[in-house]
Design a protein around this motif. Structure first.
Motif, PDB file in Angstrom:
ATOM      1  N   VAL A  92       0.834  -1.202   0.000  1.00 23.50           N
ATOM      2  CA  VAL A  92       0.000   0.000   0.000  1.00 23.50           C
ATOM      3  C   VAL A  92       0.871   1.255   0.000  1.00 23.50           C
ATOM      4  CG1 VAL A  92      -1.652   1.366   1.326  1.00 23.50           C
ATOM      5  CG2 VAL A  92      -2.008  -1.098   1.054  1.00 23.50           C
ATOM      6  N   GLU A  93       1.794   1.349   0.953  1.00 24.06           N
ATOM      7  CA  GLU A  93       2.631   2.547   1.046  1.00 24.06           C
ATOM      8  C   GLU A  93       3.565   2.675  -0.150  1.00 24.06           C
ATOM      9  OE1 GLU A  93       2.271   4.994   3.090  1.00 24.06           O
ATOM     10  OE2 GLU A  93       0.634   3.956   4.119  1.00 24.06           O
ATOM     11  N   THR A  94       4.063   1.553  -0.656  1.00 24.90           N
ATOM     12  CA  THR A  94       4.941   1.600  -1.828  1.00 24.90           C
ATOM     13  C   THR A  94       4.196   2.164  -3.034  1.00 24.90           C
ATOM     14  OG1 THR A  94       6.161  -0.327  -1.010  1.00 24.90           O
ATOM     15  CG2 THR A  94       6.402   0.226  -3.341  1.00 24.90           C
ATOM     16  N   ALA A  95       2.954   1.710  -3.229  1.00 25.49           N
ATOM     17  CA  ALA A  95       2.153   2.191  -4.361  1.00 25.49           C
ATOM     18  C   ALA A  95       1.797   3.669  -4.192  1.00 25.49           C
ATOM     19  CB  ALA A  95       0.889   1.355  -4.498  1.00 25.49           C
ATOM     20  N   ILE A  96       1.459   4.070  -2.979  1.00 20.79           N
ATOM     21  CA  ILE A  96       1.117   5.474  -2.739  1.00 20.79           C
ATOM     22  C   ILE A  96       2.323   6.371  -3.010  1.00 20.79           C
ATOM     23  CG2 ILE A  96       0.535   7.154  -0.946  1.00 20.79           C
ATOM     24  CD1 ILE A  96      -1.317   5.078   0.268  1.00 20.79           C
ATOM     25  N   GLN A  97       3.499   5.926  -2.593  1.00 18.11           N
ATOM     26  CA  GLN A  97       4.703   6.720  -2.836  1.00 18.11           C
ATOM     27  C   GLN A  97       4.951   6.897  -4.329  1.00 18.11           C
ATOM     28  OE1 GLN A  97       8.202   5.218  -0.896  1.00 18.11           O
ATOM     29  NE2 GLN A  97       9.533   6.835  -1.668  1.00 18.11           N
ATOM     30  N   ALA A  98       4.781   5.814  -5.109  1.00 22.14           N
ATOM     31  CA  ALA A  98       4.959   5.915  -6.559  1.00 22.14           C
ATOM     32  C   ALA A  98       3.935   6.864  -7.169  1.00 22.14           C
ATOM     33  CB  ALA A  98       4.840   4.531  -7.185  1.00 22.14           C
ATOM     34  N   ALA A  99       2.674   6.785  -6.696  1.00 17.21           N
ATOM     35  CA  ALA A  99       1.629   7.672  -7.205  1.00 17.21           C
ATOM     36  C   ALA A  99       1.919   9.128  -6.842  1.00 17.21           C
ATOM     37  CB  ALA A  99       0.274   7.245  -6.645  1.00 17.21           C
ATOM     38  N   ASN A 100       2.435   9.361  -5.634  1.00 17.76           N
ATOM     39  CA  ASN A 100       2.777  10.727  -5.230  1.00 17.76           C
ATOM     40  C   ASN A 100       3.847  11.318  -6.138  1.00 17.76           C
ATOM     41  OD1 ASN A 100       0.942  10.682  -3.137  1.00 17.76           O
ATOM     42  ND2 ASN A 100       2.454  10.311  -1.528  1.00 17.76           N
ATOM     43  N   GLU A 101       4.848  10.492  -6.480  1.00 23.67           N
ATOM     44  CA  GLU A 101       5.902  10.973  -7.372  1.00 23.67           C
ATOM     45  C   GLU A 101       5.332  11.276  -8.757  1.00 23.67           C
ATOM     46  OE1 GLU A 101       9.032  11.684  -6.718  1.00 23.67           O
ATOM     47  OE2 GLU A 101       8.870  11.134  -4.603  1.00 23.67           O
ATOM     48  N   ALA A 102       4.460  10.391  -9.255  1.00 20.68           N
ATOM     49  CA  ALA A 102       3.857  10.608 -10.568  1.00 20.68           C
ATOM     50  C   ALA A 102       2.963  11.843 -10.573  1.00 20.68           C
ATOM     51  CB  ALA A 102       3.059   9.381 -10.991  1.00 20.68           C
ATOM     52  N   SER A 103       2.350  12.138  -9.424  1.00 19.67           N
ATOM     53  CA  SER A 103       1.415  13.258  -9.354  1.00 19.67           C
ATOM     54  C   SER A 103       2.106  14.605  -9.513  1.00 19.67           C
ATOM     55  CB  SER A 103       0.656  13.224  -8.023  1.00 19.67           C
ATOM     56  OG  SER A 103       1.494  13.619  -6.939  1.00 19.67           O
ATOM     57  N   ARG A 104       3.407  14.657  -9.357  1.00 16.69           N
ATOM     58  CA  ARG A 104       4.116  15.933  -9.524  1.00 16.69           C
ATOM     59  C   ARG A 104       4.063  16.384 -10.985  1.00 16.69           C
ATOM     60  NH1 ARG A 104       6.213  16.652  -4.603  1.00 16.69           N
ATOM     61  NH2 ARG A 104       6.744  14.798  -3.384  1.00 16.69           N
ATOM     62  N   GLU A 105       3.913  15.430 -11.899  1.00 15.07           N
ATOM     63  CA  GLU A 105       3.702  15.764 -13.310  1.00 15.07           C
ATOM     64  C   GLU A 105       2.226  15.735 -13.669  1.00 15.07           C
ATOM     65  OE1 GLU A 105       4.793  13.851 -17.659  1.00 15.07           O
ATOM     66  OE2 GLU A 105       6.335  13.852 -16.100  1.00 15.07           O
ATOM     67  N   HIS A 106       1.448  14.918 -12.972  1.00 16.39           N
ATOM     68  CA  HIS A 106       0.024  14.753 -13.261  1.00 16.39           C
ATOM     69  C   HIS A 106      -0.775  14.943 -11.965  1.00 16.39           C
ATOM     70  CE1 HIS A 106       1.454  12.856 -16.981  1.00 16.39           C
ATOM     71  NE2 HIS A 106       2.219  12.111 -16.221  1.00 16.39           N
ATOM     72  N   PRO A 107      -1.067  16.184 -11.570  1.00 22.82           N
ATOM     73  CA  PRO A 107      -1.850  16.386 -10.339  1.00 22.82           C
ATOM     74  C   PRO A 107      -3.176  15.630 -10.424  1.00 22.82           C
ATOM     75  CG  PRO A 107      -0.958  18.469 -11.134  1.00 22.82           C
ATOM     76  CD  PRO A 107      -0.712  17.461 -12.215  1.00 22.82           C
ATOM     77  N   CYS A 108      -3.477  14.828  -9.421  1.00 20.98           N
ATOM     78  CA  CYS A 108      -4.640  13.964  -9.502  1.00 20.98           C
ATOM     79  C   CYS A 108      -5.185  13.674  -8.112  1.00 20.98           C
ATOM     80  CB  CYS A 108      -4.289  12.650 -10.217  1.00 20.98           C
ATOM     81  SG  CYS A 108      -2.953  11.714  -9.425  1.00 20.98           S
ATOM     82  N   ARG A 109      -6.349  13.086  -8.080  1.00 19.50           N
ATOM     83  CA  ARG A 109      -6.874  12.513  -6.849  1.00 19.50           C
ATOM     84  C   ARG A 109      -6.524  11.028  -6.866  1.00 19.50           C
ATOM     85  NH1 ARG A 109     -12.977  13.347  -4.803  1.00 19.50           N
ATOM     86  NH2 ARG A 109     -11.975  15.273  -4.075  1.00 19.50           N
ATOM     87  N   VAL A 110      -5.851  10.572  -5.850  1.00 25.04           N
ATOM     88  CA  VAL A 110      -5.474   9.170  -5.741  1.00 25.04           C
ATOM     89  C   VAL A 110      -6.409   8.485  -4.752  1.00 25.04           C
ATOM     90  CG1 VAL A 110      -3.667   7.539  -5.084  1.00 25.04           C
ATOM     91  CG2 VAL A 110      -3.050   9.678  -6.239  1.00 25.04           C
ATOM     92  N   ILE A 111      -7.054   7.423  -5.204  1.00 25.16           N
ATOM     93  CA  ILE A 111      -7.916   6.630  -4.324  1.00 25.16           C
ATOM     94  C   ILE A 111      -7.305   5.235  -4.213  1.00 25.16           C
ATOM     95  CG2 ILE A 111     -10.229   5.707  -3.924  1.00 25.16           C
ATOM     96  CD1 ILE A 111     -11.328   7.906  -5.724  1.00 25.16           C
ATOM     97  N   MET A 112      -6.815   4.917  -3.028  1.00 22.08           N
ATOM     98  CA  MET A 112      -6.245   3.598  -2.776  1.00 22.08           C
ATOM     99  C   MET A 112      -7.318   2.694  -2.187  1.00 22.08           C
ATOM    100  SD  MET A 112      -3.944   1.225  -2.405  1.00 22.08           S
ATOM    101  CE  MET A 112      -2.354   1.987  -2.733  1.00 22.08           C
TER     102      MET A 112
END
Length: 313
Positions: free
Chosen positions: A45-65
């Motif tokens: 869970v935390e590994t995936a969230i961290q990857a999504a957070n990094e990706a969001s710096r180029e693609h601001p988004c709402r992340v739903i885990m």
């Protein structure tokens, strides 16, 4: 900022989001898509969230885990909202579903989707057999799997062939971007001869090696052999031509050596790509990946050297 909402409902989660927006400014605005991550309630869970957070710096988004817990437990929805420094350039909503709710992820996701924004679903590990028919996958414009993260990577890749629907992609394919670019550019240099055959060598459990071989077979329309080696990922690709071979060899997983007749040896960056980099690339497009589709359906064109058995991991 992290806000925990134990034993809650999606309406209470939405209410809390509104309160955070009003008290902290427009933290929930300007998002370009909703990224839904589906996984179990484990360490990933935390590994995936961290990857999504990094990706969001180029693609601001709402992340739903959506993390599914024990199905034998009492029905319960625990939620957590992360904004600000704890969520990169996104806002993160973590939903932990227990009991009968563990199989009702789509019903929990729908009330939290951004209005009029594309939906991308990502399965970091175990993806459904047919992602487009999954209740959450059916909500998405794009569906991202990762066959390399499955227990049996090659079998997972084969499943993608039969289940492909426009909008599907696989991070095992995204990891090939640099390899494809280097090989394509090498063929743009003299002597401009046609390739007569090719060999791709890599670990027996590497779906990226299979996909690279299929990509060459599909686009060059020549016999391609897939050979097995020790180690991880792709080791080399050799394109045979009348005047000599184009060879791209990566012995250390970091730097590739490109050799071909009449040209000096070149060192090219071929570092194994992190999940966050692959995810960032995939979020750049929402249209169907026609080259990936053709490559998937070309897997049967490659001759697979089965001297070593497939390794599951």
């Amino acid at each position: 900022m992290i806000v925990d909402l134990p034993s809650t409902t999606t309406s209470q989660v939405n209410k809390q989001l509104v309160e955070l927006r009003e008290s902290g400014g427009a933290v929930a605005l300007g998002r370009v898509l909703t990224l839904v991550i589906v996984t179990g309630d484990g360490t990933e869970v935390e590994t995936a969230i961290q990857a999504a957070n990094e990706a969001s710096r180029e693609h601001p988004c709402r992340v739903i885990m959506v993390a599914s817990g024990a199905r034998q437990a009492a029905p319960r929805l625990d939620a957590q909202i992360r904004v600000g420094g704890d969520a990169g350039a996104s806002e993160v909503i973590v939903l932990r579903l227990y009991g009968p709710l563990a199989g009702e992820g789509a019903g929990s996701v729908v009330p939290l989707l951004l209005p009029d924004a594309p939906v991308v679903v990502w399965w970091p590990t175990d993806a459904p057999d047919v992602p487009a028919e999954d209740p959450i996958g059916a909500l998405a414009h794009r569906r991202i799997t990762d066959s390399a993260a499955e227990v049996e990577p090659i079998r997972a890749l084969r499943k993608r062939v039969g289940s492909y629907v426009e909008g599907d992609t696989d991070l095992a394919w995204t990891r090939l971007t640099s390899w494809r670019a280097v090989l394509a550019s090498a063929l743009d240099l003299p002597p401009y001869e046609e390739v007569t055959s090719a060999t791709v060598t890599g670990a027996s459990d590497s779906p990226s090696t299979h996909l690279l071989a299929s990509w060459l077979a599909t686009n060059l329309d020549v016999p391609v052999r897939r050979e097995h080696s020790a180690g991880q990922g792709i080791l080399s690709a050799v394109l045979e031509r009348p005047s000599g071979a184009v060879e791209l060899h990566r012995p250390d997983g970091k730097v590739g050596l490109l050799t071909q007749p009449g040209q000096p040896e070149r060192r090219v960056a071929l570092q194994r790509r992190e999940v966050r980099d692959c995810l960032t690339e995939e979020l750049r497009r929402l249209d169907p990946d026609e080259i990936y589709e053709a490559t998937l359906h070309g897997l049967d064109k490659i001759a697979d050297d089965a001297a070593e058995p497939e390794v599951s991991r």
